[in-house]
Design a protein around this motif. Structure first.
Motif, PDB file in Angstrom:
ATOM      1  N   THR A   1       0.808  -1.214   0.000  1.00  0.00           N
ATOM      2  CA  THR A   1       0.000   0.000   0.000  1.00  0.00           C
ATOM      3  C   THR A   1       0.842   1.265   0.000  1.00  0.00           C
ATOM      4  N   ASN A   2       2.071   1.212   0.512  1.00  0.00           N
ATOM      5  CA  ASN A   2       2.854   2.440   0.542  1.00  0.00           C
ATOM      6  C   ASN A   2       3.345   2.852  -0.845  1.00  0.00           C
ATOM      7  N   LEU A   3       3.037   2.078  -1.855  1.00  0.00           N
ATOM      8  CA  LEU A   3       3.382   2.451  -3.222  1.00  0.00           C
ATOM      9  C   LEU A   3       2.270   3.264  -3.882  1.00  0.00           C
ATOM     10  N   ILE A   4       1.133   3.381  -3.190  1.00  0.00           N
ATOM     11  CA  ILE A   4       0.052   4.258  -3.634  1.00  0.00           C
ATOM     12  C   ILE A   4       0.010   5.417  -2.652  1.00  0.00           C
ATOM     13  N   HIS A   5       0.216   6.625  -3.147  1.00  0.00           N
ATOM     14  CA  HIS A   5       0.228   7.811  -2.293  1.00  0.00           C
ATOM     15  C   HIS A   5      -1.019   8.640  -2.589  1.00  0.00           C
ATOM     16  N   VAL A   6      -1.754   9.000  -1.541  1.00  0.00           N
ATOM     17  CA  VAL A   6      -2.986   9.767  -1.684  1.00  0.00           C
ATOM     18  C   VAL A   6      -2.796  11.142  -1.058  1.00  0.00           C
ATOM     19  N   SER A   7      -3.074  12.197  -1.835  1.00  0.00           N
ATOM     20  CA  SER A   7      -3.028  13.555  -1.294  1.00  0.00           C
ATOM     21  C   SER A   7      -4.373  14.239  -1.533  1.00  0.00           C
ATOM     22  N   VAL A   8      -4.699  15.199  -0.678  1.00  0.00           N
ATOM     23  CA  VAL A   8      -6.027  15.810  -0.672  1.00  0.00           C
ATOM     24  C   VAL A   8      -5.929  17.325  -0.558  1.00  0.00           C
ATOM     25  N   LYS A   9      -6.800  18.016  -1.276  1.00  0.00           N
ATOM     26  CA  LYS A   9      -6.974  19.462  -1.132  1.00  0.00           C
ATOM     27  C   LYS A   9      -8.469  19.709  -0.952  1.00  0.00           C
ATOM     28  N   THR A  10      -8.843  20.482   0.078  1.00  0.00           N
ATOM     29  CA  THR A  10     -10.262  20.734   0.337  1.00  0.00           C
ATOM     30  C   THR A  10     -10.618  22.190   0.086  1.00  0.00           C
ATOM     31  N   SER A  11     -11.906  22.424  -0.111  1.00  0.00           N
ATOM     32  CA  SER A  11     -12.394  23.782  -0.306  1.00  0.00           C
ATOM     33  C   SER A  11     -13.813  23.891   0.233  1.00  0.00           C
ATOM     34  N   TYR A  12     -14.077  24.939   0.997  1.00  0.00           N
ATOM     35  CA  TYR A  12     -15.414  25.222   1.518  1.00  0.00           C
ATOM     36  C   TYR A  12     -16.199  25.936   0.426  1.00  0.00           C
ATOM     37  N   ILE A  13     -17.403  25.475   0.142  1.00  0.00           N
ATOM     38  CA  ILE A  13     -18.218  26.054  -0.928  1.00  0.00           C
ATOM     39  C   ILE A  13     -19.274  26.974  -0.297  1.00  0.00           C
ATOM     40  N   THR A  14     -18.915  28.236  -0.128  1.00  0.00           N
ATOM     41  CA  THR A  14     -19.800  29.211   0.522  1.00  0.00           C
ATOM     42  C   THR A  14     -21.133  29.328  -0.200  1.00  0.00           C
ATOM     43  N   ALA A  15     -21.107  29.376  -1.531  1.00  0.00           N
ATOM     44  CA  ALA A  15     -22.323  29.602  -2.313  1.00  0.00           C
ATOM     45  C   ALA A  15     -23.364  28.487  -2.147  1.00  0.00           C
ATOM     46  N   GLN A  16     -22.922  27.271  -1.806  1.00  0.00           N
ATOM     47  CA  GLN A  16     -23.860  26.157  -1.658  1.00  0.00           C
ATOM     48  C   GLN A  16     -24.176  25.850  -0.195  1.00  0.00           C
ATOM     49  N   SER A  17     -23.441  26.453   0.722  1.00  0.00           N
ATOM     50  CA  SER A  17     -23.647  26.200   2.143  1.00  0.00           C
ATOM     51  C   SER A  17     -24.759  27.093   2.685  1.00  0.00           C
ATOM     52  N   GLN A  18     -25.507  26.574   3.644  1.00  0.00           N
ATOM     53  CA  GLN A  18     -26.581  27.318   4.290  1.00  0.00           C
ATOM     54  C   GLN A  18     -26.500  27.059   5.794  1.00  0.00           C
ATOM     55  N   PRO A  19     -25.617  27.795   6.485  1.00  0.00           N
ATOM     56  CA  PRO A  19     -25.405  27.551   7.911  1.00  0.00           C
ATOM     57  C   PRO A  19     -26.685  27.583   8.746  1.00  0.00           C
ATOM     58  N   VAL A  20     -27.641  28.452   8.405  1.00  0.00           N
ATOM     59  CA  VAL A  20     -28.900  28.527   9.154  1.00  0.00           C
ATOM     60  C   VAL A  20     -29.636  27.184   9.109  1.00  0.00           C
ATOM     61  N   GLU A  21     -29.452  26.452   8.011  1.00  0.00           N
ATOM     62  CA  GLU A  21     -30.097  25.143   7.846  1.00  0.00           C
ATOM     63  C   GLU A  21     -29.148  23.987   8.172  1.00  0.00           C
ATOM     64  N   GLN A  22     -28.030  24.290   8.819  1.00  0.00           N
ATOM     65  CA  GLN A  22     -27.014  23.294   9.171  1.00  0.00           C
ATOM     66  C   GLN A  22     -26.563  22.507   7.941  1.00  0.00           C
ATOM     67  N   ARG A  23     -26.214  23.234   6.898  1.00  0.00           N
ATOM     68  CA  ARG A  23     -25.740  22.641   5.642  1.00  0.00           C
ATOM     69  C   ARG A  23     -24.414  23.311   5.293  1.00  0.00           C
ATOM     70  N   TYR A  24     -23.345  22.526   5.360  1.00  0.00           N
ATOM     71  CA  TYR A  24     -21.999  23.007   5.086  1.00  0.00           C
ATOM     72  C   TYR A  24     -21.421  22.135   3.969  1.00  0.00           C
ATOM     73  N   VAL A  25     -21.109  22.754   2.848  1.00  0.00           N
ATOM     74  CA  VAL A  25     -20.701  22.014   1.657  1.00  0.00           C
ATOM     75  C   VAL A  25     -19.202  22.209   1.404  1.00  0.00           C
ATOM     76  N   TYR A  26     -18.538  21.091   1.159  1.00  0.00           N
ATOM     77  CA  TYR A  26     -17.108  21.092   0.854  1.00  0.00           C
ATOM     78  C   TYR A  26     -16.859  20.312  -0.425  1.00  0.00           C
ATOM     79  N   SER A  27     -15.857  20.754  -1.155  1.00  0.00           N
ATOM     80  CA  SER A  27     -15.330  19.921  -2.236  1.00  0.00           C
ATOM     81  C   SER A  27     -13.962  19.435  -1.793  1.00  0.00           C
ATOM     82  N   TYR A  28     -13.569  18.299  -2.343  1.00  0.00           N
ATOM     83  CA  TYR A  28     -12.224  17.798  -2.085  1.00  0.00           C
ATOM     84  C   TYR A  28     -11.666  17.240  -3.383  1.00  0.00           C
TER      85      TYR A  28
END
Length: 124
Positions: free
Chosen positions: A3-30
């Protein structure tokens, strides 16, 4: 192939336009990059995600491939895709694994290291 021959890296982003905090909806892309550092092609067969929000609510997601694909990654090459997740809290953590199969037929898990889902305004 280990498994150490497969390397996984990640970058995340918060999607403000699709999130609705009042409705407890927080959207992220990765965006995930899976790099094959071995000497044999490997195919991504399936995925297993563990997604935990700030209330410790756990979602487990299992499925075939990623974004509708089961890519074969040649030695020295990588595969990148973008997907998303919706949380009920502002922050969370994701981790998991990809189930892979080498060209010679050996199946193995490639771990996805834990990564945080945090909007920019919450980072100190």
């Amino acid at each position: 192939m280990t498994t150490n021959l497969i390397h996984v890296s990640v970058k995340t982003s918060y999607i403000t336009a699709q999130s609705q905090p009042v409705e407890q909806r927080y959207v992220y892309s990765y965006t995930i990059t899976i790099a094959n550092q071995g000497d044999e092609p490997a195919q991504l067969i399936s995925r297993h995600w563990r997604i935990t929000d700030a209330n410790e609510k756990l979602q487990e997601v299992r499925g075939t491939g990623v974004v509708g694909e089961q890519p074969v990654i040649a030695p020295g090459k990588s595969y990148t895709y973008t997907s998303g997740v919706i949380l009920e809290t502002e922050t969370g953590i994701m981790e998991g694994s990809y189930q892979m199969r080498s060209e010679s037929g050996i199946e193995f898990d490639a771990p996805i290291p834990a990564f945080a889902l945090v909007p920019p305004h919450a980072v100190h």
